[in-house]
Design an enzyme around this catalytic site. Structure first.
Site, PDB file in Angstrom:
ATOM      1  N   SER A 135       0.864  -1.170   0.000  1.00 11.72           N
ATOM      2  CA  SER A 135       0.000   0.000   0.000  1.00 11.72           C
ATOM      3  C   SER A 135       0.904   1.224   0.000  1.00 11.72           C
ATOM      4  O   SER A 135       1.705   1.396   0.919  1.00 11.72           O
ATOM      5  CB  SER A 135      -0.867  -0.037   1.267  1.00 11.72           C
ATOM      6  OG  SER A 135      -1.590   1.171   1.399  1.00 11.72           O
ATOM      7  N   LYS A 161      -1.102  -1.015  -4.395  1.00 12.88           N
ATOM      8  CA  LYS A 161      -2.297  -0.240  -4.024  1.00 12.88           C
ATOM      9  C   LYS A 161      -1.892   1.211  -3.844  1.00 12.88           C
ATOM     10  O   LYS A 161      -0.914   1.512  -3.165  1.00 12.88           O
ATOM     11  CB  LYS A 161      -2.872  -0.824  -2.727  1.00 12.88           C
ATOM     12  CG  LYS A 161      -3.866   0.051  -1.992  1.00 12.88           C
ATOM     13  CD  LYS A 161      -4.535  -0.733  -0.864  1.00 12.88           C
ATOM     14  CE  LYS A 161      -4.639   0.093   0.402  1.00 12.88           C
ATOM     15  NZ  LYS A 161      -5.239  -0.688   1.519  1.00 12.88           N
ATOM     16  N   LYS A 163      -2.993   5.056  -2.639  1.00 14.98           N
ATOM     17  CA  LYS A 163      -3.945   5.866  -1.885  1.00 14.98           C
ATOM     18  C   LYS A 163      -4.397   7.017  -2.764  1.00 14.98           C
ATOM     19  O   LYS A 163      -3.558   7.648  -3.442  1.00 14.98           O
ATOM     20  CB  LYS A 163      -3.277   6.405  -0.613  1.00 14.98           C
ATOM     21  CG  LYS A 163      -2.964   5.318   0.410  1.00 14.98           C
ATOM     22  CD  LYS A 163      -4.239   4.778   1.043  1.00 14.98           C
ATOM     23  CE  LYS A 163      -3.917   3.907   2.250  1.00 14.98           C
ATOM     24  NZ  LYS A 163      -5.133   3.358   2.871  1.00 14.98           N
ATOM     25  N   ASP A 188      -7.222   3.004  -2.923  1.00 11.47           N
ATOM     26  CA  ASP A 188      -7.908   3.063  -1.627  1.00 11.47           C
ATOM     27  C   ASP A 188      -8.149   4.523  -1.273  1.00 11.47           C
ATOM     28  O   ASP A 188      -7.203   5.305  -1.151  1.00 11.47           O
ATOM     29  CB  ASP A 188      -7.031   2.395  -0.551  1.00 11.47           C
ATOM     30  CG  ASP A 188      -7.725   2.304   0.803  1.00 11.47           C
ATOM     31  OD1 ASP A 188      -8.882   2.762   0.926  1.00 11.47           O
ATOM     32  OD2 ASP A 188      -7.098   1.755   1.747  1.00 11.47           O
ATOM     33  N   GLU A 213     -11.115   0.570  -3.202  1.00 11.63           N
ATOM     34  CA  GLU A 213     -11.332   0.310  -1.779  1.00 11.63           C
ATOM     35  C   GLU A 213     -11.964   1.520  -1.080  1.00 11.63           C
ATOM     36  O   GLU A 213     -11.471   2.644  -1.207  1.00 11.63           O
ATOM     37  CB  GLU A 213      -9.967  -0.031  -1.146  1.00 11.63           C
ATOM     38  CG  GLU A 213     -10.033  -0.455   0.303  1.00 11.63           C
ATOM     39  CD  GLU A 213      -8.664  -0.925   0.813  1.00 11.63           C
ATOM     40  OE1 GLU A 213      -7.776  -1.249  -0.005  1.00 11.63           O
ATOM     41  OE2 GLU A 213      -8.490  -0.950   2.049  1.00 11.63           O
ATOM     42  N   ASP A 238     -13.558  -1.797   3.405  1.00 12.40           N
ATOM     43  CA  ASP A 238     -12.593  -1.892   4.505  1.00 12.40           C
ATOM     44  C   ASP A 238     -13.300  -1.345   5.755  1.00 12.40           C
ATOM     45  O   ASP A 238     -13.912  -2.113   6.525  1.00 12.40           O
ATOM     46  CB  ASP A 238     -11.331  -1.094   4.128  1.00 12.40           C
ATOM     47  CG  ASP A 238     -10.301  -0.944   5.240  1.00 12.40           C
ATOM     48  OD1 ASP A 238     -10.592  -1.325   6.392  1.00 12.40           O
ATOM     49  OD2 ASP A 238      -9.202  -0.415   4.993  1.00 12.40           O
ATOM     50  N   LYS A 262      -9.483  -6.944   8.432  1.00 14.12           N
ATOM     51  CA  LYS A 262      -8.477  -6.490   9.393  1.00 14.12           C
ATOM     52  C   LYS A 262      -8.896  -6.994  10.759  1.00 14.12           C
ATOM     53  O   LYS A 262     -10.034  -6.762  11.187  1.00 14.12           O
ATOM     54  CB  LYS A 262      -8.404  -4.958   9.413  1.00 14.12           C
ATOM     55  CG  LYS A 262      -7.776  -4.356   8.172  1.00 14.12           C
ATOM     56  CD  LYS A 262      -7.700  -2.841   8.261  1.00 14.12           C
ATOM     57  CE  LYS A 262      -7.094  -2.277   6.973  1.00 14.12           C
ATOM     58  NZ  LYS A 262      -7.221  -0.806   6.912  1.00 14.12           N
ATOM     59  N   GLY A 290      -3.723  -3.883   6.327  1.00 20.45           N
ATOM     60  CA  GLY A 290      -2.708  -3.541   7.329  1.00 20.45           C
ATOM     61  C   GLY A 290      -3.030  -2.219   7.985  1.00 20.45           C
ATOM     62  O   GLY A 290      -3.805  -1.416   7.450  1.00 20.45           O
TER      63      GLY A 290
HETATM   64  O1  OSB Z   1      -7.035   1.762   4.717  1.00 23.15           O
HETATM   65  O2  OSB Z   1      -5.815   0.084   4.477  1.00 23.15           O
HETATM   66  C1  OSB Z   1      -6.000   1.190   4.973  1.00 23.15           C
HETATM   67  C2  OSB Z   1      -2.882   2.329   6.895  1.00 23.15           C
HETATM   68  C3  OSB Z   1      -3.473   2.969   7.964  1.00 23.15           C
HETATM   69  C4  OSB Z   1      -4.845   3.050   8.023  1.00 23.15           C
HETATM   70  C5  OSB Z   1      -5.634   2.492   7.026  1.00 23.15           C
HETATM   71  C6  OSB Z   1      -5.051   1.834   5.955  1.00 23.15           C
HETATM   72  C7  OSB Z   1      -3.653   1.782   5.882  1.00 23.15           C
HETATM   73  C8  OSB Z   1      -2.938   1.182   4.767  1.00 23.15           C
HETATM   74  C9  OSB Z   1      -1.531   0.714   5.033  1.00 23.15           C
HETATM   75  O3  OSB Z   1      -3.367   1.100   3.643  1.00 23.15           O
HETATM   76  C10 OSB Z   1      -1.409  -0.738   5.126  1.00 23.15           C
HETATM   77  C11 OSB Z   1      -0.067  -1.131   5.685  1.00 23.15           C
HETATM   78  O4  OSB Z   1       0.907  -1.063   4.942  1.00 23.15           O
HETATM   79  O5  OSB Z   1      -0.001  -1.513   6.877  1.00 23.15           O
HETATM   80 MG    MG Z   2      -8.201   0.628   3.377  1.00 27.51          MG
END
Ligand code: OSB
Ligand code: MG
Length: 370
Positions: A135, A161, A163, A188, A213, A238, A262, A290
């Protein structure tokens, strides 16, 4: 298991690089760890809440309060037949899934260690090598983002992925797709859009994304159903999914085609396992998300991801992508094939580095059976 002792600590960990999402930038993590001891065996869990209430409503400090004032007193000194039973004992307390999950997952580690089996085996996991994705936070400079993607792909990661947020979406996805026409690519939004943005979201349909996402409200399943009816690309939920009931509602309303699981968000392994079972039965792909976890949370994610419903690459990647030194031994590594091998040792299969954890600790609280 009779719970003899619970030790709560907050550790302070500096991320190697800041991580930016639509809700803000994280430079530094304040992580609450739980060590649970029962029948002379100890297990570890992690609170995956963020520092502020921007992903969901929990924070490092709300979790500290809820565990100290409600959850730990309800559990310490009590006997439970299983980790699942310990989790069930916390259900009268509303919400605070991430606080509960820290204790519940620690209890699963204890239960597996007490039987001298791996947590993967105890959960019923079948997979041995997990496909890993990354991510990537928001980059203001798309050139730097493309450089980073090149490095991650060269390291073997199986899915990228990105953001996104309003104003930083179609343009970025187009640049990445032009550079990499064939990679598995996802986005995402962390709830940054509303149904008024449907035209932008429909534009994303052109890029062959595996899924989009959580584009809409963090707790809004119904509007995602409305959006999904207008998109070809599957929506992956999510933030919205806190329980099996939420997952069932989302699937039956056709609000999504994929679910990001999660552990913290669904209060631990018991509920996560039920959701992946339901999704497997209904042909809905699941993957493990994550929360910028330390090695303890990462180890639990790996055990969970060995369940057969986890058919898409997750966001669980190598410790070294986040930390100069992780708090577990060995650290989580990813092979050049982009896979993480699920450890076979007892419990989570990684050991907590107690000296390092002690050095990183900023406060602690102990609960003992008296
Ligand atoms: O939405 O998946 C998410 C990190 C913090 C809060 C929300 C998210 C995320 C990530 C990072 O996308 C995932 C990771 O590398 O741990
Ligand atoms: Mg997410």
């Amino acid at each position: 298991m009779k719970i003899e002792r619970i030790e709560l600590r907050e550790i302070s960990m500096q991320l190697k690089q800041p991580f930016e999402t639509s809700f803000g930038v994280t430079h530094h993590r304040r992580i609450v760890l739980v060590e649970l001891s029962a029948d002379g065996i100890s297990g570890w869990g992690e609170v995956t809440a963020g520092e502020g209430p921007y992903y969901n409503s929990e924070t490092t400090d709300t979790a500290w309060h809820i565990i100290c004032d409600f959850l730990a007193p309800a559990i310490v000194g009590k006997k439970f037949n299983s980790a699942e039973a310990l989790g069930a004992a916390m259900t009268p307390l509303r919400g605070h899934e991430m606080a509960k999950a820290a204790l519940e997952t620690a209890a699963w580690d204890v239960e597996a260690r007490s039987r001298n089996i791996s947590l993967r085996t105890l959960l019923g996991g079948t997979l041995e090598d997990l496909p890993s994705g990354v991510s990537l936070g928001i980059y203001n400079d798309t050139g730097l983002l493309l450089d980073r993607i090149a490095l991650e792909l060269a390291a073997g990661y199986r899915r990228i992925k990105l953001k996104i947020k309003p104003g930083h979406d179609v343009n970025v996805v187009k640049a990445v797709r032009d550079a990499y026409p064939n990679i598995a690519l996802t986005v995402d939004a962390n709830s940054a859009y509303t149904l008024r943005d449907v035209a932008t979201l429909i534009e994303l349909d052109e890029f062959g994304l595996e899924y989009i996402e959580q584009p809409l409200g963090w707790n809004e399943i119904y509007q995602h159903a409305e959006l999904q009816s207008r998109l070809r690309t599957p929506i992956c939920l999510d933030e919205c999914i806190h329980s099996l009931d939420n997952a069932r509602a989302a699937v039956e309303l056709r609000a999504c085609g994929v679910i990001n699981l999660k552990l913290g968000r669904v209060s631990g392994h018991s509920e996560a396992r039920k959701i992946q079972e339901y999704c497997k039965h209904n042909g809905v792909p699941v993957w493990c998300g994550g929360m910028l976890e330390s090695g303890i949370g990462r180890a639990h994610n790996i055990a969970m991801s060995s369940l057969p419903g986890f058919v898409m690459p997750g966001d669980v990647s190598a410790s070294a992508r986040y930390w100069d030194e992780d708090i577990i031994e060995p650290e989580v590594i990813v092979t050049s094939q982009g896979t993480i091998s699920v450890p076979k040792g007892p419990g989570i299969g990684f050991e907590a580095k107690r000296e390092l954890i002690e050095k990183l600790t900023v406060r602690s609280q102990e609960f003992v059976d008296d």
